[in-house]
Design an enzyme around this catalytic site. Structure first.
Site, PDB file in Angstrom:
ATOM      1  N   GLU A 288     -10.190 -29.597 -27.310  1.00 54.76           N
ATOM      2  CA  GLU A 288     -11.223 -28.886 -28.067  1.00 54.76           C
ATOM      3  C   GLU A 288     -11.386 -27.441 -27.595  1.00 54.76           C
ATOM      4  OE1 GLU A 288     -14.280 -28.961 -30.931  1.00 54.76           O
ATOM      5  OE2 GLU A 288     -13.258 -30.781 -30.303  1.00 54.76           O
ATOM      6  N   ASP A 289     -11.357 -27.241 -26.267  1.00 53.89           N
ATOM      7  CA  ASP A 289     -11.782 -25.949 -25.713  1.00 53.89           C
ATOM      8  C   ASP A 289     -10.664 -25.048 -25.195  1.00 53.89           C
ATOM      9  OD1 ASP A 289     -14.350 -26.736 -26.234  1.00 53.89           O
ATOM     10  OD2 ASP A 289     -14.762 -27.455 -24.210  1.00 53.89           O
TER      11      ASP A 289
END
Length: 327
Positions: free
Chosen positions: A89-90
Site C-alpha cells: 500500500e505505502d
C-alpha cells in the site's frame, strides 16, 4: 525534533528481538530466517517513513506482528504477513515481488489486507456493505481478518498522536466494525480493549471518571471476590475435578453502557465484576457437572431466578456454552 539514528536503530533491533523471543515456542526450522527476511524488507521499504508520533514507521508492523503472536496466538505465516502488511500500500514494492520472495499464500494474505484497507478507509458506501465484503475476504483466509484486528488494535493504542478528526473517525469505525468482529471471532480481550479505547477517545471525561471509580474501589472489590470464592473453592476441591476460578472486573465500556441504558450512576451498577468457574472434564460429563457446580454456588448464595441464562442447553450462535447467574 533531533533524531538520534544510533539510538533508534538500537530500539528497532530490540523490538525485533522481542518479537522473535515471543514467537520462539511456535517456530519451526527455517522460520526465523523467513521472519528476518520479511523484517529486513519492511525495514528497508519503510526506512524514510515516520508515524504521526514521530516514531519510525517500522515500529507499527513490529507491534502488529507481536500482537498476532502474543495476543491472538497466530504463527509464522501471520508474523511475516504482519511485518509486511503496509508495504504494498505505502511503498514501491508490488504484490508480485512479495509472491516471488515469500510465495503465494503470504502474497494472498497481504493482498487481502490491502483490499480491506481500500474497502474501509476510503469507502463511502454504508458500513453493512463493507462488512459483507470483509466477510468474503474472511472466507478465503481468516488470518487476513485477524491481522487486520491486530493492526487496528495497535492503531487504537497509539491514537493519541492523531489529529482530533482522525481520532473520531478511527474510533467510530472501530466500535461499528472491528469490536463486533473481534467479538464474533471469540477474541474477548481484544473486543473489550477496543471498546474501552473507543470510549477513551470519544468521551474522555466519562472514561476517566469510570476508570478512577473502578481504581478507587479495586482493593475492596478484590478482597470481596477472594472472600466470596473461599466456600465455593472448598466445595469444588472435594469434587476432585480440574477447575479454575477467575474473578474479572467489568470493562469501562460495559459499565458505561449499563449506566446509559438504565440511566443510573456508577454507584448503582451492581455487577461490577463477574466470577468465572472453568471446568475441565469429558464431553459427556460437562453438562451435569456445570449444573452440579451451579448448585454448589447457590448453596452459599441466593440466586436471582430472572437472571439465569442456560447457554448449555441452547448454545449461542457462535458456539459459546455456559451457565450464567446473578447471586
Amino acid at each position: 525534533m533531533v533524531i538520534d539514528a544510533e539510538l533508534e536503530k538500537k530500539e528497532i533491533i530490540g523490538r525485533y528481538r522481542r518479537l522473535l523471543r515471543k514467537a520462539k515456542p511456535i517456530l519451526n526450522d527455517g522460520d526465523a530466517k523467513l521472519i528476518k527476511k520479511a523484517f529486513t524488507l519492511a525495514l528497508e521499504a519503510h526506512k524514510d517513513m515516520r508515524r504521526k508520533s514521530g516514531e519510525p514507521f517500522i515500529f507499527h508492523p513490529l507491534a502488529v506482528a507481536e500482537i498476532c503472536v502474543e495476543e491472538i496466538g497466530l504463527g509464522t505465516t501471520s508474523i511475516i504477513a504482519a511485518l509486511m502488511h503496509d508495504v504494498v500500500e505505502d511503498t514501491d514494492i508490488e504484490l508480485t515481488d512479495i509472491e516471488r520472495l515469500f510465495g503465494k499464500k503470504i502474497a494472498r494474505i497481504i493482498d487481502g489486507l490491502t483490499k480491506i484497507r481500500g474497502v474501509f478507509e476510503y469507502g463511502t458506501s454504508q458500513q453493512a456493505e463493507n462488512f459483507r465484503k470483509m466477510l468474503f475476504t474472511l472466507s478465503e483466509d481468516v488470518r487476513v481478518i485477524l491481522i487486520k484486528l491486530a493492526d487496528r488494535l495497535h492503531n487504537m493504542r497509539t491514537l493519541d498522536s492523531m489529529p482530533r478528526n482522525k481520532q473520531l473517525k478511527v474510533a467510530n469505525e472501530t466500535i461499528y466494525l472491528y469490536a463486533p468482529l473481534a467479538h464474533r471471532l471469540g477474541l474477548n480481550a481484544i473486543k473489550t480493549e477496543l471498546e474501552d479505547l473507543y470510549l477513551r477517545f470519544t468521551d474522555r471525561a466519562v472514561y476517566s471518571s469510570i476508570a478512577q471509580k473502578i481504581d478507587a474501589t479495586r482493593a475492596a472489590r478484590n478482597k470481596f471476590i477472594k472472600q466470596f470464592m473461599i466456600p465455593i473453592n472448598e466445595e469444588l476441591n472435594k469434587l476432585n475435578i480440574d477447575f479454575e476460578i477467575k474473578g474479572r472486573p467489568k470493562s469501562i465500556h460495559s459499565i458505561f453502557n449499563k449506566m446509559r441504558k438504565q440511566n443510573i450512576p456508577f454507584e448503582e451498577v451492581f455487577d461490577l465484576f463477574a466470577i468465572r468457574i472453568i471446568l475441565d472434564t469429558s464431553l459427556e460429563h460437562e453438562k451435569a457437572l456445570c449444573w452440579q457446580v451451579y448448585s454448589i454456588v447457590t448453596d452459599f448464595y441466593t440466586p436471582n431466578p430472572d437472571r439465569l441464562r442456560d447457554w448449555i442447553s441452547t448454545p449461542k450462535s457462535n458456539g459459546y456454552e455456559s451457565l450464567h447467574t446473578t447471586v
